[in-house]
Scaffold this motif. Sequence first.
Motif, mmCIF file in Angstrom:
data_model
loop_
_atom_site.group_PDB
_atom_site.id
_atom_site.type_symbol
_atom_site.label_atom_id
_atom_site.label_comp_id
_atom_site.label_asym_id
_atom_site.label_seq_id
_atom_site.Cartn_x
_atom_site.Cartn_y
_atom_site.Cartn_z
ATOM 1 N N HIS A 106 -0.518 -13.246 0.596
ATOM 2 C CA HIS A 106 0.570 -12.267 0.480
ATOM 3 C C HIS A 106 0.566 -11.616 -0.903
ATOM 4 C CE1 HIS A 106 4.487 -10.412 0.978
ATOM 5 N NE2 HIS A 106 4.900 -11.015 -0.138
ATOM 6 N N ARG A 107 0.470 -12.419 -1.948
ATOM 7 C CA ARG A 107 0.526 -11.882 -3.310
ATOM 8 C C ARG A 107 -0.690 -10.998 -3.609
ATOM 9 N NH1 ARG A 107 0.587 -16.255 -5.543
ATOM 10 N NH2 ARG A 107 -1.508 -16.367 -6.426
ATOM 11 N N THR A 108 -1.871 -11.458 -3.209
ATOM 12 C CA THR A 108 -3.089 -10.698 -3.477
ATOM 13 C C THR A 108 -3.104 -9.379 -2.710
ATOM 14 O OG1 THR A 108 -4.310 -12.759 -3.834
ATOM 15 C CG2 THR A 108 -5.612 -10.782 -3.420
ATOM 16 N N SER A 109 -2.654 -9.407 -1.476
ATOM 17 C CA SER A 109 -2.631 -8.196 -0.665
ATOM 18 C C SER A 109 -1.656 -7.172 -1.209
ATOM 19 C CB SER A 109 -2.277 -8.540 0.788
ATOM 20 O OG SER A 109 -3.240 -9.401 1.353
ATOM 21 N N ARG A 110 -0.484 -7.644 -1.649
ATOM 22 C CA ARG A 110 0.490 -6.704 -2.218
ATOM 23 C C ARG A 110 -0.020 -6.113 -3.531
ATOM 24 N NH1 ARG A 110 2.223 -4.514 1.489
ATOM 25 N NH2 ARG A 110 0.347 -5.474 2.307
ATOM 26 N N TRP A 111 -0.705 -6.927 -4.332
ATOM 27 C CA TRP A 111 -1.293 -6.430 -5.582
ATOM 28 C C TRP A 111 -2.336 -5.356 -5.275
ATOM 29 C CZ3 TRP A 111 -6.364 -6.499 -7.325
ATOM 30 C CH2 TRP A 111 -6.559 -6.191 -8.682
ATOM 31 N N ALA A 112 -3.202 -5.616 -4.313
ATOM 32 C CA ALA A 112 -4.244 -4.650 -3.962
ATOM 33 C C ALA A 112 -3.645 -3.379 -3.370
ATOM 34 C CB ALA A 112 -5.229 -5.279 -2.971
ATOM 35 N N TYR A 113 -2.617 -3.526 -2.537
ATOM 36 C CA TYR A 113 -2.003 -2.372 -1.883
ATOM 37 C C TYR A 113 -1.449 -1.388 -2.908
ATOM 38 C CZ TYR A 113 0.935 0.303 1.346
ATOM 39 O OH TYR A 113 1.512 1.317 2.079
ATOM 40 N N GLY A 114 -0.878 -1.903 -3.967
ATOM 41 C CA GLY A 114 -0.299 -1.049 -4.994
ATOM 42 C C GLY A 114 -1.320 -0.255 -5.785
ATOM 43 N N ARG A 115 -2.605 -0.569 -5.612
ATOM 44 C CA ARG A 115 -3.662 0.115 -6.350
ATOM 45 C C ARG A 115 -4.558 0.966 -5.440
ATOM 46 N NH1 ARG A 115 -1.739 -4.054 -8.766
ATOM 47 N NH2 ARG A 115 -1.829 -4.280 -11.035
ATOM 48 N N LEU A 116 -4.128 1.148 -4.201
ATOM 49 C CA LEU A 116 -4.962 1.851 -3.233
ATOM 50 C C LEU A 116 -4.770 3.361 -3.278
ATOM 51 C CD1 LEU A 116 -4.573 -0.261 0.034
ATOM 52 C CD2 LEU A 116 -6.631 -0.015 -1.338
ATOM 53 N N GLU A 117 -5.827 4.074 -2.922
ATOM 54 C CA GLU A 117 -5.691 5.494 -2.645
ATOM 55 C C GLU A 117 -4.841 5.652 -1.381
ATOM 56 O OE1 GLU A 117 -9.777 6.510 -2.212
ATOM 57 O OE2 GLU A 117 -10.153 6.607 -4.375
ATOM 58 N N PRO A 118 -3.956 6.655 -1.321
ATOM 59 C CA PRO A 118 -3.021 6.778 -0.195
ATOM 60 C C PRO A 118 -3.691 6.780 1.174
ATOM 61 C CG PRO A 118 -2.397 8.280 -1.941
ATOM 62 C CD PRO A 118 -3.725 7.687 -2.339
ATOM 63 N N GLN A 119 -4.857 7.424 1.290
ATOM 64 C CA GLN A 119 -5.492 7.544 2.604
ATOM 65 C C GLN A 119 -6.047 6.210 3.113
ATOM 66 O OE1 GLN A 119 -6.466 8.959 -0.204
ATOM 67 N NE2 GLN A 119 -8.699 8.998 -0.445
ATOM 68 N N VAL A 120 -6.155 5.228 2.232
ATOM 69 C CA VAL A 120 -6.697 3.927 2.632
ATOM 70 C C VAL A 120 -5.588 2.977 3.092
ATOM 71 C CG1 VAL A 120 -8.093 1.957 1.848
ATOM 72 C CG2 VAL A 120 -8.589 4.238 0.977
ATOM 73 N N LYS A 121 -4.350 3.253 2.743
ATOM 74 C CA LYS A 121 -3.254 2.307 2.984
ATOM 75 C C LYS A 121 -3.028 1.964 4.457
ATOM 76 C CE LYS A 121 -0.766 2.979 -1.331
ATOM 77 N NZ LYS A 121 0.508 3.314 -1.992
ATOM 78 N N PRO A 122 -3.081 2.934 5.398
ATOM 79 C CA PRO A 122 -2.872 2.547 6.805
ATOM 80 C C PRO A 122 -3.900 1.542 7.310
ATOM 81 C CG PRO A 122 -2.590 4.909 6.536
ATOM 82 C CD PRO A 122 -3.151 4.406 5.244
ATOM 83 N N ALA A 123 -5.184 1.770 6.993
ATOM 84 C CA ALA A 123 -6.229 0.839 7.426
ATOM 85 C C ALA A 123 -6.056 -0.519 6.754
ATOM 86 C CB ALA A 123 -7.611 1.413 7.117
ATOM 87 N N PHE A 124 -5.621 -0.505 5.498
ATOM 88 C CA PHE A 124 -5.379 -1.757 4.770
ATOM 89 C C PHE A 124 -4.279 -2.560 5.458
ATOM 90 C CE2 PHE A 124 -3.539 -4.464 1.542
ATOM 91 C CZ PHE A 124 -4.631 -4.897 0.795
ATOM 92 N N ASN A 125 -3.193 -1.897 5.833
ATOM 93 C CA ASN A 125 -2.092 -2.597 6.502
ATOM 94 C C ASN A 125 -2.534 -3.223 7.822
ATOM 95 O OD1 ASN A 125 0.005 -2.339 4.663
ATOM 96 N ND2 ASN A 125 0.564 -0.294 5.386
ATOM 97 N N GLU A 126 -3.374 -2.512 8.560
ATOM 98 C CA GLU A 126 -3.864 -3.050 9.826
ATOM 99 C C GLU A 126 -4.722 -4.290 9.603
ATOM 100 O OE1 GLU A 126 -2.951 -2.241 12.958
ATOM 101 O OE2 GLU A 126 -1.484 -1.074 11.815
ATOM 102 N N ARG A 127 -5.573 -4.244 8.593
ATOM 103 C CA ARG A 127 -6.410 -5.424 8.298
ATOM 104 C C ARG A 127 -5.538 -6.592 7.833
ATOM 105 N NH1 ARG A 127 -11.839 -5.205 7.335
ATOM 106 N NH2 ARG A 127 -11.560 -7.464 7.459
ATOM 107 N N TYR A 128 -4.515 -6.282 7.068
ATOM 108 C CA TYR A 128 -3.594 -7.323 6.589
ATOM 109 C C TYR A 128 -2.909 -8.016 7.772
ATOM 110 C CZ TYR A 128 0.320 -9.361 3.925
ATOM 111 O OH TYR A 128 1.241 -10.216 3.362
ATOM 112 N N LYS A 129 -2.409 -7.227 8.708
ATOM 113 C CA LYS A 129 -1.764 -7.808 9.886
ATOM 114 C C LYS A 129 -2.738 -8.653 10.699
ATOM 115 C CE LYS A 129 1.122 -3.902 10.858
ATOM 116 N NZ LYS A 129 1.715 -3.058 11.903
#
Length: 324
Positions: free
Chosen positions: A269-292
């Motif tokens: 949880h902590r690592t994913s939230r840290w990485a999410y905050g540093r992502l390019e906007p267009q990558v965030k939806p795919a990141f969320n799906e992989r996280y789930k």
Amino acid sequence: MSESYDLSVVIPVYNAADTLRTLTEDFLSISHFSIQVILVDDGSSDGSVDLANQFSDDHENVESIVQGTNQGAGKARNVGFEKAVGRYTIFFDADDIVHTDVICDAINGLDEGGADVAMMPYFYRRSLSSSHDAMNLNDSKVWSDIMGRAKRKTVKLDDAASLLGFSNYPWNKVIRTKTFREVGLRYGSTPVNNDILGHWYSLLFADDILLIDSEVCTHIVEASGSNLTNQASQVRLTLFDALDETYDVLDARPELRSRYAHHYWSFVHRTSRWAYGRLEPQVKPAFNERYKKHLNRIDLRDYSRIRRRRSPSLADSILSSLLY
């Protein structure tokens, strides 16, 4: 495999010609112990190969291994570990600064107490021109909570399991080579985050962990460098490949998985939230799906224990992420 040296140093090398000479010479300057240096070039194009080969030609205790293409530091570490014939091994990065006196202290401590791994804190430096900075806040808190005022301490993982959530750096641990070769220690195959698997291996399979309160490394992150901190693109999605590799190790050992589930999912949880905050906007939806998708691997019994006994807030965060 016979142990011919006191310490094997495995160094992945990728376009590190500016720093490799100093680092290699620092390790070779250790006079109290016999040192094997293994330089694994990972597709450099800046003269690193020539430098590594020259060290190998000039020193019988230096081995140069050249991989034709860039495959990632994790694979380079695995290749180097296969060649390690020291009683102990450290995995070091070519662009960081080693504090050799602490390395010697770790070897002495492992010899005296018989622990399987020695773990130390580090300095974090944002560039070569800046002064030493402290560890990141989570690492500082974890370390302080476990060590208190002690300068060294030998612990079982059950008594210091928060170390699993420590930043998964490879260079702040000196491991007993025989122990970790027998359990199959390896680093991940992903281009980034490949050190997560090695970090968890180094602690999960250690009977005793020696903690020494002296900084073993100055970790340097240049603003324009290739460090993970500076990555914001699609490559971040491979975090979940790295997590899958690590969870596979736990899932194959239900006792370990259930014992450390709270620490694992807190780390995720902590690592994913840290990485999410540093992502390019267009990558965030795919990141969320992989996280789930990764969260869906949680064992329901582990989730129940986290909710009832360990951390209801973590359980709420996991459930919220799955339902979002």
